[in-house]
Scaffold this active site. Sequence first.
Site, mmCIF file in Angstrom:
data_model
loop_
_atom_site.group_PDB
_atom_site.id
_atom_site.type_symbol
_atom_site.label_atom_id
_atom_site.label_comp_id
_atom_site.label_asym_id
_atom_site.label_seq_id
_atom_site.Cartn_x
_atom_site.Cartn_y
_atom_site.Cartn_z
ATOM 1 N N ASN A 354 27.090 73.321 89.893
ATOM 2 C CA ASN A 354 25.872 73.087 89.113
ATOM 3 C C ASN A 354 26.170 72.228 87.883
ATOM 4 O O ASN A 354 26.111 72.686 86.751
ATOM 5 C CB ASN A 354 25.249 74.428 88.720
ATOM 6 C CG ASN A 354 23.844 74.287 88.180
ATOM 7 O OD1 ASN A 354 23.607 74.441 86.992
ATOM 8 N ND2 ASN A 354 22.903 73.974 89.055
ATOM 9 N N GLY A 397 23.998 77.363 85.933
ATOM 10 C CA GLY A 397 24.917 76.534 85.172
ATOM 11 C C GLY A 397 24.210 75.522 84.291
ATOM 12 O O GLY A 397 23.002 75.634 84.025
ATOM 13 N N ARG A 399 23.094 72.493 84.757
ATOM 14 C CA ARG A 399 21.888 71.848 85.296
ATOM 15 C C ARG A 399 20.712 72.816 85.275
ATOM 16 O O ARG A 399 19.591 72.434 84.930
ATOM 17 C CB ARG A 399 22.112 71.321 86.713
ATOM 18 C CG ARG A 399 20.932 70.449 87.189
ATOM 19 C CD ARG A 399 21.113 69.933 88.619
ATOM 20 N NE ARG A 399 20.088 68.935 88.949
ATOM 21 C CZ ARG A 399 18.869 69.203 89.375
ATOM 22 N NH1 ARG A 399 18.477 70.475 89.517
ATOM 23 N NH2 ARG A 399 18.017 68.239 89.660
ATOM 24 N N CYS A 400 20.963 74.079 85.636
ATOM 25 C CA CYS A 400 19.896 75.086 85.625
ATOM 26 C C CYS A 400 19.304 75.268 84.228
ATOM 27 O O CYS A 400 18.113 75.542 84.087
ATOM 28 C CB CYS A 400 20.436 76.436 86.103
ATOM 29 S SG CYS A 400 20.912 76.492 87.838
ATOM 30 N N MET A 401 20.144 75.135 83.204
ATOM 31 C CA MET A 401 19.712 75.422 81.830
ATOM 32 C C MET A 401 19.028 74.239 81.154
ATOM 33 O O MET A 401 18.732 74.314 79.956
ATOM 34 C CB MET A 401 20.916 75.842 80.983
ATOM 35 C CG MET A 401 21.542 77.147 81.394
ATOM 36 S SD MET A 401 22.761 77.718 80.187
ATOM 37 C CE MET A 401 23.989 76.401 80.247
#
Length: 410
Positions: A354, A397, A399-401
């Site tokens: 990620n 990770g 990218r998710c945040m």
Amino acid sequence: MKHPIHVTSEIGELQTVLLKRPGKEVENLTPDYLQQLLFDDIPYLPIIQKEHDYFAQTLRNRGVEVLYLEKLAAEALVDKKLREEFVDRILKEGQADVNVAHQTLKEYLLSFSNEELIQKIMGGVRKNEIETSKKTHLYELMEDHYPFYLDPMPNLYFTRDPAASVGDGLTINKMREPARRRESLFMEYIIKYHPRFAKHNVPIWLDRDYKFPIEGGDELILNEETIAIGVSARTSAKAIERLAKNLFSRQNKIKKVLAIEIPKCRAFMHLDTVFTMVDYDKFTIHPAIQGPKGNMNIYILEKGSDEETLKITHRTSLMEALKEVLGLSELVLIPCGGGDVIASAREQWNDGSNTLAIAPGVVVTYDRNYVSNTLLREHGIEVIEVLSSELSRGRGGPRCMSMPIVRKDI
């Protein structure tokens, strides 16, 4: 500002990003309700905030403008009637009237300033916050072991999922899980009413009222003409098809949608937990999403004979499908954990795949995924590591945040 939203790739230089700093919602997690609220563990708030601040400062140090969801939401609700409407919708969607009168909870929430109101809605309302004298109905007075009138929203620091920037517009997403459904309401009000966005009439390619779910972790912008979307545990094929039709009929830049089917399980929640773009011709991948011979189900969606028709082409090789849609003769798939059966499973669980690209060949990753990070560097990628002991407990990770708002074209 020509376009307040502009994202035509995964790797173009990141200029503006939307984050959400973890808050009280994380401290309202308890072991009994972890599964319901989609968590596996309880982060330690002071440390997760320090780690998130470090992540935000890392982006600022690279010239990225950092916006915060909670601040934009508070700034969007300046009108009194708008505040009331927003609270009504939050309470309705949160099914808060099951255990407390709607008006009781509404009056309590509206007693706060805008900033406090947003923090309270995000953090959740405990039953002991409402004075007994305010509880005028029998069902409000009944003892119930469930501690909340309004559930906390601990997944909000994963700003990637409730909405996704696509070209000069965005999708405001119908989230699959009830615990996350309210999250995309914040973005709806920000886009409609925040002065940064409201005057620009930003196109909404798919809105949160569409009945089938799609989440931003499954939406990857490969280039100006092509997006990839995961058919996953959280995103349905019907939503992908609807989005493709909307894009093809309402704009003329995006011409192909690559639907990539991945195993439907928590470990592989979204496409970006197992596959991300790190350079023009380089991608991270978790090997376990492929069959024994690298086979996968991949579908290339293109405009059909009319607005409600699609041309769909089946492919079984991710490598070959990517070469085809990106016009590349060669590309590299970098395996999470180096392909080692133990390291890849461990690092994928902690979001080794990620990555957040902030420029071509420059990515932000969690420091704990040292096998994957070493491999990325060996492939010529600049890796910027951020702290992750508490952030990673949410199963997301870098990218998710992050929700990119503006990237430079490549």
